[in-house]
Design a protein around this motif. Structure first.
Motif, PDB file in Angstrom:
ATOM      1  N   ASN A   9       0.810  -1.206   0.000  1.00 35.17           N
ATOM      2  CA  ASN A   9       0.000   0.000   0.000  1.00 35.17           C
ATOM      3  C   ASN A   9       0.848   1.262   0.000  1.00 35.17           C
ATOM      4  OD1 ASN A   9       0.956  -0.039   2.561  1.00 35.17           O
ATOM      5  ND2 ASN A   9      -1.018  -0.038   3.586  1.00 35.17           N
ATOM      6  N   GLY A  10       2.146   1.148  -0.177  1.00 39.59           N
ATOM      7  CA  GLY A  10       3.008   2.306  -0.270  1.00 39.59           C
ATOM      8  C   GLY A  10       3.533   2.802   1.062  1.00 39.59           C
ATOM      9  N   GLU A  11       3.108   2.207   2.150  1.00 36.83           N
ATOM     10  CA  GLU A  11       3.584   2.638   3.455  1.00 36.83           C
ATOM     11  C   GLU A  11       4.872   1.913   3.810  1.00 36.83           C
ATOM     12  OE1 GLU A  11       0.671   2.471   6.534  1.00 36.83           O
ATOM     13  OE2 GLU A  11      -0.877   3.281   5.234  1.00 36.83           O
ATOM     14  N   MET A  12       5.773   2.639   4.433  1.00 39.73           N
ATOM     15  CA  MET A  12       7.046   2.076   4.840  1.00 39.73           C
ATOM     16  C   MET A  12       6.984   1.756   6.329  1.00 39.73           C
ATOM     17  SD  MET A  12      10.853   3.723   4.487  1.00 39.73           S
ATOM     18  CE  MET A  12      10.548   4.221   2.828  1.00 39.73           C
ATOM     19  N   THR A  13       7.640   0.701   6.710  1.00 38.21           N
ATOM     20  CA  THR A  13       7.671   0.340   8.125  1.00 38.21           C
ATOM     21  C   THR A  13       8.574   1.311   8.878  1.00 38.21           C
ATOM     22  OG1 THR A  13       9.586  -1.108   7.899  1.00 38.21           O
ATOM     23  CG2 THR A  13       7.405  -2.112   7.551  1.00 38.21           C
ATOM     24  N   GLN A  14       8.411   1.356  10.174  1.00 34.88           N
ATOM     25  CA  GLN A  14       9.255   2.220  11.005  1.00 34.88           C
ATOM     26  C   GLN A  14      10.720   1.822  10.855  1.00 34.88           C
ATOM     27  OE1 GLN A  14       8.436   4.938  12.612  1.00 34.88           O
ATOM     28  NE2 GLN A  14      10.493   5.253  13.364  1.00 34.88           N
ATOM     29  N   LYS A  15      10.999   0.532  10.821  1.00 41.62           N
ATOM     30  CA  LYS A  15      12.372   0.059  10.652  1.00 41.62           C
ATOM     31  C   LYS A  15      12.943   0.523   9.316  1.00 41.62           C
ATOM     32  CE  LYS A  15      15.287  -4.027  10.755  1.00 41.62           C
ATOM     33  NZ  LYS A  15      15.355  -5.469  10.876  1.00 41.62           N
ATOM     34  N   GLY A  16      12.136   0.480   8.277  1.00 43.94           N
ATOM     35  CA  GLY A  16      12.565   0.945   6.962  1.00 43.94           C
ATOM     36  C   GLY A  16      12.889   2.426   6.959  1.00 43.94           C
ATOM     37  N   LEU A  20      16.628   4.048   6.251  1.00 40.68           N
ATOM     38  CA  LEU A  20      16.887   5.052   5.223  1.00 40.68           C
ATOM     39  C   LEU A  20      17.435   6.343   5.825  1.00 40.68           C
ATOM     40  CD1 LEU A  20      13.980   4.723   2.649  1.00 40.68           C
ATOM     41  CD2 LEU A  20      16.402   4.301   2.294  1.00 40.68           C
ATOM     42  N   GLU A  21      16.938   6.735   6.985  1.00 36.49           N
ATOM     43  CA  GLU A  21      17.432   7.942   7.648  1.00 36.49           C
ATOM     44  C   GLU A  21      18.914   7.781   8.012  1.00 36.49           C
ATOM     45  OE1 GLU A  21      17.261  11.818   9.027  1.00 36.49           O
ATOM     46  OE2 GLU A  21      15.785  10.712   7.867  1.00 36.49           O
ATOM     47  N   LYS A  22      19.267   6.624   8.534  1.00 41.54           N
ATOM     48  CA  LYS A  22      20.670   6.346   8.878  1.00 41.54           C
ATOM     49  C   LYS A  22      21.532   6.364   7.625  1.00 41.54           C
ATOM     50  CE  LYS A  22      23.656   2.864  10.932  1.00 41.54           C
ATOM     51  NZ  LYS A  22      23.789   1.461  11.248  1.00 41.54           N
ATOM     52  N   PHE A  23      21.045   5.749   6.571  1.00 43.88           N
ATOM     53  CA  PHE A  23      21.748   5.701   5.295  1.00 43.88           C
ATOM     54  C   PHE A  23      21.955   7.111   4.739  1.00 43.88           C
ATOM     55  CE2 PHE A  23      21.507   4.190   0.671  1.00 43.88           C
ATOM     56  CZ  PHE A  23      22.844   3.853   0.643  1.00 43.88           C
ATOM     57  N   LYS A  24      20.922   7.950   4.854  1.00 40.29           N
ATOM     58  CA  LYS A  24      20.997   9.329   4.382  1.00 40.29           C
ATOM     59  C   LYS A  24      22.042  10.118   5.171  1.00 40.29           C
ATOM     60  CE  LYS A  24      17.607  12.073   5.410  1.00 40.29           C
ATOM     61  NZ  LYS A  24      16.293  12.735   5.438  1.00 40.29           N
ATOM     62  N   MET A  25      22.057   9.944   6.493  1.00 41.70           N
ATOM     63  CA  MET A  25      23.027  10.650   7.331  1.00 41.70           C
ATOM     64  C   MET A  25      24.451  10.204   6.998  1.00 41.70           C
ATOM     65  SD  MET A  25      21.192  12.715   9.012  1.00 41.70           S
ATOM     66  CE  MET A  25      21.761  13.291  10.589  1.00 41.70           C
ATOM     67  N   GLU A  26      24.648   8.902   6.769  1.00 37.33           N
ATOM     68  CA  GLU A  26      25.970   8.387   6.404  1.00 37.33           C
ATOM     69  C   GLU A  26      26.430   8.965   5.066  1.00 37.33           C
ATOM     70  OE1 GLU A  26      25.627   4.141   6.374  1.00 37.33           O
ATOM     71  OE2 GLU A  26      25.471   4.005   8.550  1.00 37.33           O
ATOM     72  N   SER A  27      25.533   9.025   4.103  1.00 35.95           N
ATOM     73  CA  SER A  27      25.875   9.569   2.793  1.00 35.95           C
ATOM     74  C   SER A  27      26.246  11.041   2.893  1.00 35.95           C
ATOM     75  CB  SER A  27      24.707   9.395   1.817  1.00 35.95           C
ATOM     76  OG  SER A  27      24.514   8.038   1.512  1.00 35.95           O
ATOM     77  N   ALA A  28      25.479  11.802   3.659  1.00 32.38           N
ATOM     78  CA  ALA A  28      25.781  13.224   3.837  1.00 32.38           C
ATOM     79  C   ALA A  28      27.131  13.407   4.506  1.00 32.38           C
ATOM     80  CB  ALA A  28      24.685  13.896   4.666  1.00 32.38           C
ATOM     81  N   ASN A  29      27.407  12.596   5.513  1.00 32.80           N
ATOM     82  CA  ASN A  29      28.680  12.677   6.219  1.00 32.80           C
ATOM     83  C   ASN A  29      29.847  12.390   5.274  1.00 32.80           C
ATOM     84  OD1 ASN A  29      30.339  12.998   8.532  1.00 32.80           O
ATOM     85  ND2 ASN A  29      30.403  10.784   8.791  1.00 32.80           N
ATOM     86  N   GLU A  30      29.700  11.377   4.432  1.00 38.92           N
ATOM     87  CA  GLU A  30      30.751  11.029   3.468  1.00 38.92           C
ATOM     88  C   GLU A  30      31.016  12.167   2.495  1.00 38.92           C
ATOM     89  OE1 GLU A  30      29.601   7.422   1.525  1.00 38.92           O
ATOM     90  OE2 GLU A  30      29.718   6.252   3.376  1.00 38.92           O
ATOM     91  N   LEU A  31      29.980  12.942   2.184  1.00 44.13           N
ATOM     92  CA  LEU A  31      30.114  14.049   1.241  1.00 44.13           C
ATOM     93  C   LEU A  31      30.521  15.355   1.930  1.00 44.13           C
ATOM     94  CD1 LEU A  31      26.942  13.288  -0.888  1.00 44.13           C
ATOM     95  CD2 LEU A  31      29.322  12.982  -1.596  1.00 44.13           C
ATOM     96  N   GLY A  32      30.607  15.330   3.249  1.00 40.19           N
ATOM     97  CA  GLY A  32      30.977  16.534   3.993  1.00 40.19           C
ATOM     98  C   GLY A  32      29.861  17.553   4.099  1.00 40.19           C
ATOM     99  N   ILE A  33      28.618  17.087   4.007  1.00 44.62           N
ATOM    100  CA  ILE A  33      27.462  17.968   4.095  1.00 44.62           C
ATOM    101  C   ILE A  33      26.875  17.874   5.493  1.00 44.62           C
ATOM    102  CG2 ILE A  33      25.135  18.435   3.199  1.00 44.62           C
ATOM    103  CD1 ILE A  33      26.113  17.179   0.530  1.00 44.62           C
ATOM    104  N   ASP A  34      26.661  19.036   6.124  1.00 41.44           N
ATOM    105  CA  ASP A  34      26.127  19.082   7.478  1.00 41.44           C
ATOM    106  C   ASP A  34      24.616  18.869   7.432  1.00 41.44           C
ATOM    107  OD1 ASP A  34      25.919  19.449  10.234  1.00 41.44           O
ATOM    108  OD2 ASP A  34      25.694  21.621  10.036  1.00 41.44           O
ATOM    109  N   LEU A  35      24.194  17.654   7.705  1.00 44.40           N
ATOM    110  CA  LEU A  35      22.781  17.301   7.681  1.00 44.40           C
ATOM    111  C   LEU A  35      22.307  17.105   9.108  1.00 44.40           C
ATOM    112  CD1 LEU A  35      20.569  16.677   5.572  1.00 44.40           C
ATOM    113  CD2 LEU A  35      21.173  14.286   5.791  1.00 44.40           C
ATOM    114  N   LYS A  36      21.228  17.798   9.451  1.00 40.08           N
ATOM    115  CA  LYS A  36      20.678  17.705  10.800  1.00 40.08           C
ATOM    116  C   LYS A  36      19.459  16.797  10.796  1.00 40.08           C
ATOM    117  CE  LYS A  36      19.958  22.116  10.554  1.00 40.08           C
ATOM    118  NZ  LYS A  36      20.511  22.579   9.329  1.00 40.08           N
ATOM    119  N   LYS A  37      19.124  16.270  11.957  1.00 37.94           N
ATOM    120  CA  LYS A  37      17.870  15.516  12.075  1.00 37.94           C
ATOM    121  C   LYS A  37      16.732  16.527  11.949  1.00 37.94           C
ATOM    122  CE  LYS A  37      19.206  11.481  14.470  1.00 37.94           C
ATOM    123  NZ  LYS A  37      18.747  10.255  13.931  1.00 37.94           N
TER     124      LYS A  37
END
Length: 66
Positions: A9-16, A20-37
């Motif tokens: 139905n297009g909904e993502m689980t909380q774990k998902g 993805l949020e962790k993955f996004k933060m890791e990617s930003a960190n690798e690129l040197g971009i200051d990403l906040k929660k």
């Protein structure tokens, strides 16, 4: 169209979402971009696109390694 996924139905689980949020933060960190929660409206389009592009690149590389 049939979908074998039980959550089609297009909904993502909380774990998902957390993964993805962790993955996004890791990617930003690798690129040197200051990403906040939370809200990151101060990012340029280039920075935001770089994060998403890096995520996709890593997903593709991971798939190729399988």
């Amino acid at each position: 169209m049939s979908n074998n996924n039980s959550n089609n139905n297009g909904e993502m689980t909380q774990k998902g979402r957390e993964t993805l949020e962790k993955f996004k933060m890791e990617s930003a960190n690798e690129l040197g971009i200051d990403l906040k929660k939370g809200y990151n409206g101060d990012l340029t389009s280039r920075e935001a696109g770089s994060i998403g592009g890096n995520m996709v690149k890593k997903m593709i590389d991971s798939y190729k390694m399988q």
